[in-house]
Enzyme design. Structure first.
Site, PDB file in Angstrom:
ATOM      1  N   ASN A  64     -42.994  -9.092  -3.612  1.00 43.61           N
ATOM      2  CA  ASN A  64     -42.587 -10.495  -3.473  1.00 43.61           C
ATOM      3  C   ASN A  64     -42.186 -10.691  -2.013  1.00 43.61           C
ATOM      4  O   ASN A  64     -41.118 -10.256  -1.598  1.00 43.61           O
ATOM      5  CB  ASN A  64     -41.403 -10.756  -4.423  1.00 43.61           C
ATOM      6  N   TRP A  65     -43.073 -11.321  -1.265  1.00 42.93           N
ATOM      7  CA  TRP A  65     -42.838 -11.449   0.179  1.00 42.93           C
ATOM      8  C   TRP A  65     -41.836 -12.554   0.509  1.00 42.93           C
ATOM      9  O   TRP A  65     -41.474 -12.727   1.664  1.00 42.93           O
ATOM     10  CB  TRP A  65     -44.172 -11.717   0.910  1.00 42.93           C
ATOM     11  N   LYS A  66     -41.448 -13.308  -0.493  1.00 42.78           N
ATOM     12  CA  LYS A  66     -40.482 -14.415  -0.303  1.00 42.78           C
ATOM     13  C   LYS A  66     -40.940 -15.309   0.868  1.00 42.78           C
ATOM     14  O   LYS A  66     -42.142 -15.422   1.112  1.00 42.78           O
ATOM     15  CB  LYS A  66     -39.069 -13.860  -0.111  1.00 42.78           C
ATOM     16  N   HIS A 111     -37.792 -16.890 -10.675  1.00 38.78           N
ATOM     17  CA  HIS A 111     -37.028 -15.939  -9.847  1.00 38.78           C
ATOM     18  C   HIS A 111     -35.605 -16.474  -9.665  1.00 38.78           C
ATOM     19  O   HIS A 111     -35.391 -17.675  -9.521  1.00 38.78           O
ATOM     20  CB  HIS A 111     -37.725 -15.765  -8.496  1.00 38.78           C
ATOM     21  N   GLU A 145     -34.398  -8.580 -13.298  1.00 38.73           N
ATOM     22  CA  GLU A 145     -33.846  -8.545 -11.950  1.00 38.73           C
ATOM     23  C   GLU A 145     -32.389  -9.005 -11.991  1.00 38.73           C
ATOM     24  O   GLU A 145     -32.128 -10.219 -11.949  1.00 38.73           O
ATOM     25  CB  GLU A 145     -34.629  -9.481 -11.033  1.00 38.73           C
ATOM     26  N   GLY A 160     -31.696  -7.928  -2.992  1.00 32.41           N
ATOM     27  CA  GLY A 160     -31.439  -8.050  -1.565  1.00 32.41           C
ATOM     28  C   GLY A 160     -30.316  -7.158  -1.061  1.00 32.41           C
ATOM     29  O   GLY A 160     -29.929  -7.243   0.106  1.00 32.41           O
ATOM     30  N   GLY A 208     -38.808  -6.836  -3.207  1.00 30.16           N
ATOM     31  CA  GLY A 208     -38.628  -7.827  -2.156  1.00 30.16           C
ATOM     32  C   GLY A 208     -38.664  -7.179  -0.787  1.00 30.16           C
ATOM     33  O   GLY A 208     -39.736  -6.936  -0.223  1.00 30.16           O
TER      34      GLY A 208
HETATM   35  P1  PGA Z   1     -35.174  -6.873  -3.243  1.00 27.87           P
HETATM   36  O1  PGA Z   1     -35.669  -8.222  -3.964  1.00 27.87           O
HETATM   37  O2  PGA Z   1     -36.195  -5.816  -3.526  1.00 27.87           O
HETATM   38  O3  PGA Z   1     -35.095  -7.244  -1.791  1.00 27.87           O
HETATM   39  O4  PGA Z   1     -33.838  -6.540  -3.823  1.00 27.87           O
HETATM   40  C1  PGA Z   1     -36.297  -8.179  -5.217  1.00 27.87           C
HETATM   41  C2  PGA Z   1     -36.708  -9.582  -5.628  1.00 27.87           C
HETATM   42  O5  PGA Z   1     -36.000 -10.541  -5.299  1.00 27.87           O
HETATM   43  O6  PGA Z   1     -37.759  -9.774  -6.278  1.00 27.87           O
END
Ligand code: PGA
Length: 258
Positions: free
Chosen positions: A9-11, A96, A167, A173, A233
């Protein structure tokens, strides 16, 4: 054995040059993805078209990070799952926690978006998870049940294809994942609850973990019996980390249990 999935998930990160460099970095470290583990990357909307080209004949599938709950119409600023399908997407992340938190998306909308995605021919990756306050108050499974039931109000287990991602918001994060015990407990809870509707569907359903996943903790988490891969992420933006996570899943699917 269920197939494992590694989804990046590149956000809201990336640009034309860095996207290309990231895919080249992944391909340099992983010439051929394994049959036993699916790899998906989900760029921001403007780059879906670029990624469709970059991923051509790589064995890496394309996903998006969100889609409308409508297929078309007067919805300014929205993106139809049909458009994503036409541009090469096969998967779409739905619900999400960052969308729940920043865009105030609720359980009902998540359910409707999941159905629209399925109707457009996409596989929704439906995210569920509790906040730190909910966990501290002992309400985790009540919250997971509510989120799951909202999605399953729309999903037809007889023929719809979906992926679930657990999640916990408090792990996202942070670079620090939930413990393997917590993850296994909640994944087993999710699978059992879905089994009450359709046991065969639940047995085949991929349930991914997301939140602080990295190459160093992937193998332990993926070796839990109800964990079928990860939604990643921060570490998905680093080719070495992302491929490291992928290789952990491949090693386990080859029978090398941690
Ligand atoms: P993260 O995010 O791997 O940076 O904790 C995961 C996500 O939000 O899908």
């Amino acid at each position: 054995m269920r197939k494992k999935w590694i989804v990046g998930n590149w956000k809201m990160h990336g640009n034309l040059a860095s996207n290309r460099a990231l895919i080249e970095g992944i391909r340099a470290r992983l010439p051929e993805p394994a049959e036993s583990v699916g790899m998906v990357v989900c760029p921001a909307f403007p780059y879906v078209f670029q990624l469709d080209e970059l991923l051509n004949e790589t064995g890496i599938a394309l996903g998006a990070q969100n889609a409308s709950d409508h297929l078309q119409g007067a919805y300014t600023g929205e993106t139809s799952p049909l458009m994503l399908k036409e541009l090469g997407c096969k998967y779409v992340i739905i619900g999400h926690s960052e969308r729940r938190y920043h865009q105030h998306e609720n359980d009902g909308l998540m359910g409707r978006k999941s159905l629209a995605a399925i109707d457009a021919g996409l596989v929704p990756i439906i995210c569920v998870g509790e906040t730190a306050e909910e966990r501290d108050a002992g309400r985790t499974q009540e919250v997971l049940a509510r989120q799951l039931d909202a999605a399953f109000g729309y999903i037809r287990t007889a023929h719809d294809k979906i992926i679930i991602a657990y999640e916990p918001r408090w792990a996202i994060g942070t670079g620090i994942a939930a413990t393997p015990e917590i993850v296994q407990t909640e994944h087993a809870f999710l699978r059992q609850r879905i089994a009450q509707r359709d046991a065969a569907f639940a047995a085949d359903l991929p349930i991914l973990y997301g939140g602080g996943l990295k190459a160093a903790n992937a193998k332990t988490l993926f070796s839990m019996p109800d964990v079928d891969g990860g939604l990643i992420g921060s570490a998905a933006l680093n080719a070495e980390e992302f491929v490291g996570i992928y290789k952990a899943a491949v090693a386990l699917s080859a029978g090398d249990k941690a």
